[in-house]
Design a protein around this motif. Structure first.
Motif, PDB file in Angstrom:
ATOM      1  N   ALA A   1       9.075   4.644   1.967  1.00  0.00           N
ATOM      2  CA  ALA A   1       9.863   5.486   1.069  1.00  0.00           C
ATOM      3  C   ALA A   1      11.229   5.803   1.651  1.00  0.00           C
ATOM      4  N   ASP A   2      11.357   5.795   2.973  1.00  0.00           N
ATOM      5  CA  ASP A   2      12.658   6.016   3.606  1.00  0.00           C
ATOM      6  C   ASP A   2      12.710   5.222   4.897  1.00  0.00           C
ATOM      7  N   ASP A   3      13.807   5.387   5.634  1.00  0.00           N
ATOM      8  CA  ASP A   3      14.000   4.593   6.846  1.00  0.00           C
ATOM      9  C   ASP A   3      13.013   4.923   7.950  1.00  0.00           C
ATOM     10  N   LEU A   4      12.334   6.050   7.839  1.00  0.00           N
ATOM     11  CA  LEU A   4      11.400   6.478   8.867  1.00  0.00           C
ATOM     12  C   LEU A   4       9.976   6.032   8.595  1.00  0.00           C
ATOM     13  N   GLN A   5       9.790   5.267   7.520  1.00  0.00           N
ATOM     14  CA  GLN A   5       8.457   4.778   7.180  1.00  0.00           C
ATOM     15  C   GLN A   5       8.408   3.254   7.271  1.00  0.00           C
ATOM     16  N   VAL A   6       7.336   2.759   7.877  1.00  0.00           N
ATOM     17  CA  VAL A   6       7.108   1.316   7.996  1.00  0.00           C
ATOM     18  C   VAL A   6       5.758   1.010   7.373  1.00  0.00           C
ATOM     19  N   ARG A   7       5.750   0.103   6.408  1.00  0.00           N
ATOM     20  CA  ARG A   7       4.540  -0.245   5.661  1.00  0.00           C
ATOM     21  C   ARG A   7       4.103  -1.651   6.074  1.00  0.00           C
ATOM     22  N   VAL A   8       2.901  -1.752   6.651  1.00  0.00           N
ATOM     23  CA  VAL A   8       2.386  -3.030   7.147  1.00  0.00           C
ATOM     24  C   VAL A   8       1.182  -3.438   6.306  1.00  0.00           C
ATOM     25  N   THR A   9       1.262  -4.615   5.685  1.00  0.00           N
ATOM     26  CA  THR A   9       0.180  -5.132   4.851  1.00  0.00           C
ATOM     27  C   THR A   9      -0.492  -6.304   5.568  1.00  0.00           C
ATOM     28  N   PHE A  10      -1.822  -6.270   5.647  1.00  0.00           N
ATOM     29  CA  PHE A  10      -2.583  -7.305   6.343  1.00  0.00           C
ATOM     30  C   PHE A  10      -3.165  -8.299   5.354  1.00  0.00           C
ATOM     31  N   SER A  11      -3.219  -9.557   5.749  1.00  0.00           N
ATOM     32  CA  SER A  11      -3.806 -10.588   4.892  1.00  0.00           C
ATOM     33  C   SER A  11      -5.323 -10.491   4.900  1.00  0.00           C
ATOM     34  N   LYS A  12      -5.898  -9.973   5.974  1.00  0.00           N
ATOM     35  CA  LYS A  12      -7.332  -9.709   6.053  1.00  0.00           C
ATOM     36  C   LYS A  12      -7.541  -8.494   6.946  1.00  0.00           C
ATOM     37  N   PRO A  13      -8.633  -7.783   6.751  1.00  0.00           N
ATOM     38  CA  PRO A  13      -8.832  -6.512   7.463  1.00  0.00           C
ATOM     39  C   PRO A  13      -8.744  -6.683   8.978  1.00  0.00           C
ATOM     40  N   TYR A  14      -8.168  -5.666   9.613  1.00  0.00           N
ATOM     41  CA  TYR A  14      -8.028  -5.691  11.063  1.00  0.00           C
ATOM     42  C   TYR A  14      -8.297  -4.296  11.611  1.00  0.00           C
ATOM     43  N   ALA A  15      -9.468  -4.154  12.270  1.00  0.00           N
ATOM     44  CA  ALA A  15      -9.886  -2.848  12.759  1.00  0.00           C
ATOM     45  C   ALA A  15      -9.016  -2.352  13.912  1.00  0.00           C
ATOM     46  N   ASP A  16      -8.489  -3.263  14.715  1.00  0.00           N
ATOM     47  CA  ASP A  16      -7.737  -2.881  15.914  1.00  0.00           C
ATOM     48  C   ASP A  16      -6.234  -2.825  15.664  1.00  0.00           C
TER      49      ASP A  16
END
Length: 813
Positions: free
Chosen positions: A178-193
């Motif tokens: 939503a702003d410069d202080l937010q980073v959105r990471v989308t995974f292609s498959k689930p990653y617990a670690d």
């Protein structure tokens, strides 16, 4: 310091996730096997002399010993080492450092929050950055830094020379929130670690291009974001100097400067006493000296009862004085020189001891464990029954006591490959293998065909007079033998074996003058050999003297029933200098009899032989060694020869003795530290070895390449990743993969416990104990020492009372 450890760059390397479909270990109800519970496991607390920040003075310099200057400041390159990790921890963001219990904990200096906000259709993690977090050049830490690091480490661009990419290959995209202080990471498959990612986080200037990534961070870091900045590195002085970061937004660093100084293990005591360093990992011997120095504080100038000269008795001292003042001028001169040399040694030792009083020994358990590795690729240990027998012969409690007991640390054997005591998810899974039991170990070996008389028996399906026995015989003699009757052929073959075979007579043949009697049948001869085996072996014990043949490196004459007639060699007098992380070990035959060769020929390399007159070890029969198909059960035990390995020398000796009790022989080879992994462990040129693995908060990610089932390569070799034991199963791989994709932490831990039980049952790796952590620290320093699991808070380290710049020199005044 001084541990046999896997090089830092080998952990979490790029790996294949392909699963094979064979070799699954069938052990019933392994998930329920355990010798203990998670609830009862407690770790050893850290020992860092904690102090509130307001009680720690601002300013001054602290010197911290490291094994060597780092080869690179890029933690993702193959040659990154412990110094790289130590130094970058003070310079770069770590988003989830480990806490005292070995769990990843959000770092509020960099993150306001980080959590999974979506699970379907894709896992999405939202990072909210600390709005004050900036790089040392003033630029905000933001999404561009995350994107650049992902692209460098995801494994799609081979131009980036990276040693590890675990987890980054699962990321589908990274975008601004939503702003410069937010980073959105989308995974292609689930990653617990997912918490393991982006630590350390490098600026985009380093990770944005292959050239910058490969070379830009090897010798310098122009842009950082920690409580310190990199001031400079001096190869001539062996130092890396950090200075307080003026742009740091968190708690201000207490120290003005922090100097990391390269000091070899053997030089640590001297460096501490002369004020070169204030903080140093040490071995037990140095720890003992510091303890003695503090004990002797109240001795009121009395001579020390330890160190040089302390072993001299009054009678010896009187004799020395008499010789030094006698009428024999030559003898007097020699005695006076010896007395002067001893006097100087006593003075130097006393001076060092006085300086060591200013230090304290802080101790805990290091976040790493020592294991016995069993190479299951070939040889006797390819049989899982033999591996389990070796494991069941070990008294792990005794081995732990050997190393940890004298240090006053809890001496309890480790019960898991994937977690250490005190970590969430730790559970003793050794019950899947079974406790130490000599009789059951012997039964396993018997079931695998290894018996007391097996070394004297010919290979199965090999008949007397076969081509194997008649090698070297003349064609005419072979034609004549074929024409003889069955009884005559037996006599003829016995005679030929003296000419054609490369082994000498058996002890029975040497003892019994009637062995040449042609009336003895092969069956009668074999029975007589068995009946007299022990007597002959006892009689001939030690008769072969190493060195009498005057043929350096030549193999000893073979003896039927002996340990493959190995020519026993002594270690070279000087071992190579200790490597950055690796170390340890010893020979069960003692300093004059241990094998020191690094090549593969029987007996080892030339130039490492025992002196003339050294007795060979007892024949296999005298030791009750097992055999099969004419071969003794002897395992190659490969160990490093570097300094600081005294405690594991004892461990090696004890393991060899425990195996001897069940009829398993060991041939110990000591090799230089720098060649230990490359030339022996990684290449598979060993049967048994001792080395360590670090602890992790992410076992599903970091543990998989260590225990993954080896895959065959196109050239017929094995792709082992970091599974140097070459032992693995499809089921273990599948459990790791399920855990890595399981976002429910409790469920993921249960999967890891199941995997650990399977690893125990496969008996390729036997955890022995958590390694001791001994750190010498200036008594006036606070918030530093034996950290245990936790990462240091460099900004909190400082002196309790104000020290002038260059404080080490002040200690000498």
């Amino acid at each position: 310091m001084s541990h046999v450890g896997v090089p830092r760059g080998t952990v979490r390397k790029r790996r294949s996730l392909a699963l094979l479909t064979t070799g699954v270990l069938t052990i019933p109800v392994l998930a329920g096997c355990s010798s203990g519970g998670e609830e009862t496991a407690r770790g050893v607390p850290q020992d860092i002399a904690p102090a509130a920040r307001e009680t720690v003075a601002d300013g001054s310099t602290a010197n911290w010993a490291v094994d060597a200057l780092p080869a690179t400041f890029n933690a993702f390159q193959a040659d990154a080492d412990s110094a790289t990790t130590r130094i970058t921890g003070a310079l770069l963001p770590t988003l989830f450092p480990m806490d005292r219990t070995g769990q990843p904990k959000l770092n509020p200096d960099y993150l306001e929050s980080a959590k999974v906000i979506e699970r379907e259709p894709r896992q999405v993690v939202l990072y909210k950055l600390n709005q004050q977090a900036v790089w040392s050049d003033g630029r905000e830490i933001g999404a561009p830094d995350f994107v650049a690091q992902w692209r460098a480490l995801r494994g799609k661009d081979s131009a980036f020379w990276t040693a590890r990419n675990s987890g980054y290959e699962r990321i589908e995209k990274i975008e601004r929130g939503a702003d410069d202080l937010q980073v959105r990471v989308t995974f292609s498959k689930p990653y617990a670690d997912w918490r393991s990612l982006f630590s350390p986080l490098y600026p985009k200037e380093i990770t944005g291009s292959p050239d910058a990534f490969n070379d830009g961070a090897r010798t310098t870091l122009k842009t950082t974001a920690g409580p310190f900045v990199l001031k400079g590195m001096s190869k001539s002085k062996g130092t890396v100097t950090l200075a307080r970061n003026p742009r740091w937004w968190g708690d201000k660093a207490k120290l003005d400067t922090l100097v990391f100084r390269a000091v070899a293990a053997k030089d640590r005591t001297q460096a501490l006493s002369d004020g070169t360093v204030d903080i140093a990992d040490i071995d037990a011997a140095t720890a003992d000296r510091i303890t003695l120095a503090r004990r002797d504080r109240g001795s009121n100038g009395q001579p020390l009862n330890h160190g040089p000269g302390s072993e001299i008795t009054p009678a010896q001292a009187l004799r020395s004085w008499a010789q030094a003042h006698g009428s024999d001028e030559d003898a007097a001169e020699i005695a006076q020189a010896a007395r002067e040399k001893n006097r100087k040694a006593v003075v130097a030792y006393a001076t060092e001891q006085k300086a060591l009083r200013d230090f304290a020994v802080r101790k805990s358990l290091e976040p790493a464990y020592t294991q016995l590795a069993l190479n299951g690729e070939s040889g006797p240990l390819a049989d899982d029954r033999v591996r389990r027998a070796v494991a069941r012969a070990l008294d792990r409690q005794e081995l732990a006591q050997t190393v940890l007991g004298p240090l006053g640390l809890p001496a309890k054997p480790l019960g898991s490959h994937l977690a250490l005591a005190g970590q969430p998810g730790y559970k003793d899974g050794s019950g899947a293998l079974g406790e130490q039991n000599t009789k059951e170990a012997q039964a396993l070996l018997a079931d695998a065909g290894w018996t007391r008389g097996g070394a004297a028996e010919p290979p199965k399906d090999t008949k007397a007079g076969s081509e194997a026995e008649k090698k070297g015989g003349k064609d005419a003699e072979e034609d004549e033998a074929e024409k003889k009757t069955a009884g005559e052929a037996e006599e003829d073959k016995d005679a030929k074996s003296e000419k054609g075979e490369k082994t000498e007579k058996t002890e029975k043949e040497a003892e019994d003058d009637s062995t040449e009697d042609s009336a003895d049948s092969a069956a009668e001869r074999k029975k007589a050999d068995r009946d007299s085996e022990d007597t002959a072996a006892s009689r001939d014990e030690g008769l072969y003297i190493v060195g009498d043949d005057n043929k350096p490196g030549a193999p000893a004459p073979a003896t039927v029933g002996s340990a493959s007639a190995v020519h026993v060699l002594a270690p070279a007098r000087t071992a190579a200098a200790q490597g950055t992380v690796l170390l340890r070990q010893a020979g069960v035959l003692g300093e004059d009899g241990a094998v020191a060769a690094t090549d593969k020929q029987p007996g080892g390399a030339a130039g490492a032989y025992a002196p003339v007159g050294t007795a060979a070890p007892a024949p296999a029969a005298a030791k009750g060694q097992l055999g099969k198909d004419g071969k003794t059960l002897t395992l190659r035990f490969v160990l490093p020869s570097g300094p600081g390995s005294q405690s594991l020398r004892s461990v090696g000796d004890k393991i060899a003795a425990m195996l001897e009790k069940i009829g398993v022989g060991t041939e110990i080879t000591k090799v230089p530290d720098e060649s230990y992994f490359k030339d022996h462990i990684a290449s598979g040129a060993y049967d048994l070895a001792l080395y360590s693995w670090p602890a992790t908060a992410y076992p599903a990610t970091d543990g998989r390449p260590i225990y993954a089932k080896p895959e065959p390569a196109t050239d017929g070799s094995l792709l082992v990743e970091q599974n140097y034991t070459r032992v693995g199963t499809d089921h273990i791989d599948q459990l790791f993969d399920k855990a890595a994709a399981e976002l429910d932490e409790k469920a993921a831990r249960e999967l890891m416990k199941q995997a650990d039980a399977r690893i125990w049952a496969a008996a390729g790796s036997i955890p022995l104990f958590q390694r001791p952590q001994l750190v010498a620290v200036d008594k006036k320093l606070a918030n530093v020492g034996a950290f245990g699991f936790a990462a240091p808070r460099y900004q909190d380290i400082g002196f309790k009372t104000r020290q002038a710049a260059g404080s080490p020199a002040d200690r000498k005044k």
